[in-house]
Write an enzyme that holds these catalytic residues in place. Sequence first.
Site, PDB file in Angstrom:
ATOM      1  N   ALA A  64       0.844  -1.197   0.000  1.00 35.33           N
ATOM      2  CA  ALA A  64       0.000   0.000   0.000  1.00 35.33           C
ATOM      3  C   ALA A  64       0.878   1.245   0.000  1.00 35.33           C
ATOM      4  CB  ALA A  64      -0.886  -0.009   1.241  1.00 35.33           C
ATOM      5  N   GLY A 108       1.035  -5.456   0.883  1.00 27.70           N
ATOM      6  CA  GLY A 108      -0.032  -5.685  -0.085  1.00 27.70           C
ATOM      7  C   GLY A 108       0.489  -6.240  -1.408  1.00 27.70           C
ATOM      8  N   GLU A 111       0.623  -9.845  -0.811  1.00 23.26           N
ATOM      9  CA  GLU A 111      -0.771 -10.302  -0.744  1.00 23.26           C
ATOM     10  C   GLU A 111      -1.408 -10.344  -2.125  1.00 23.26           C
ATOM     11  OE1 GLU A 111      -1.528  -7.293   2.235  1.00 23.26           O
ATOM     12  OE2 GLU A 111      -2.122  -8.820   3.686  1.00 23.26           O
ATOM     13  N   GLU A 131       4.535  -5.141   7.558  1.00 27.83           N
ATOM     14  CA  GLU A 131       3.590  -4.208   8.188  1.00 27.83           C
ATOM     15  C   GLU A 131       3.900  -3.974   9.662  1.00 27.83           C
ATOM     16  OE1 GLU A 131       2.795  -6.732   6.190  1.00 27.83           O
ATOM     17  OE2 GLU A 131       1.186  -6.160   4.810  1.00 27.83           O
TER      18      GLU A 131
END
Length: 257
Positions: A64, A108, A111, A131
């Site tokens: 992100a 992300g 992911e 994270e």
Amino acid sequence: MPNTVLVTREEPIAVVQINRPTVRNALNDEVMTELVAALQRLDDDEAIRCLVITGDEKAFCAGADIKDEFVKATAVSMLAGDLTSKWEAIRKIHTPIIAAVSGYALGGGCELAMICDVIVASETARFGQPEINLGIIPGAGGTQRLTRVAGKYVANEIILTGRFVKADEAKAIGLVAQVYPAASWLDDAKALARTIAEKPPIAARLATEAVDIAWSATLDAGLEFERKAFYLLFATEDKKEGVDAFVNKRKATFKGR
Ligand code: DAK
């Protein structure tokens, strides 16, 4: 549209490239919107039978956009923003998707790769869920999918330290299917996509759906789905073509019918 996602059609495959190289292809709302739109358009296109999602040599995607989106985000704005619907939309794409990872696939980005059906990597690839260093945890499936891939003890070690996992280790833990040389990783990923694209599309779709169900359902439910999908494929023209080609010692040509 801002062109944060580039699409190259090379029928029967297409390459979808995240295009924010100055921020290591970090994901913001534009990227997610364009990515979903591109994937849905290609999914509706019968001429395209396998998709490759990629970034550039330095980064598949660094997760992100921390500076653009996380600095101002609040719990309430994220809850109201319905962030997951775009991720769910990617999960619902039927055409097989290969994540071709060179460089960083973090947060992300890792992911996103794990939502795809196959992950292949350049030897330069670095996977991670860092994270924890931001005071948060993975939020787009990392704790669930990485644990299903690597098991509790390896997943916890990766998530709690935020360390980067090199391509060979990613292969050893089952996150990556193939590691390719740095000089040819994208060509190798595209060659894999073309191999998959030659297969019967309806069977390919049902195979990936069945494999996904192995993650979310009981063994009995998964076996039931597999059996019904198997029977259904006997109603397709491609099954007739595949069996006839085998019997007559010729190459099959599948039509997705
Ligand atoms: N966001 C914004 N900018 C980033 C970025 C990121 N994730 N990653 C890199 N950049 C920017 C850097 O700030 C730098 O910008 P300038 O200083 O040039 O302006 C530029 O990209 C180059 O980065 P570096 O100078 O750091 O380059 P290096 O090659 O040395 O290092 C790196 C690359 C990727 C290892 C490093 O930049 C890094 O650690 N980046 C942060 C990686 C990270 O922490 N990722 C996880 C973010 S959290 C959800 C959906 C998604 C998510 C959660 C929930 N829902 C659906 C609910 C996802 C969360 C995350 O991904």
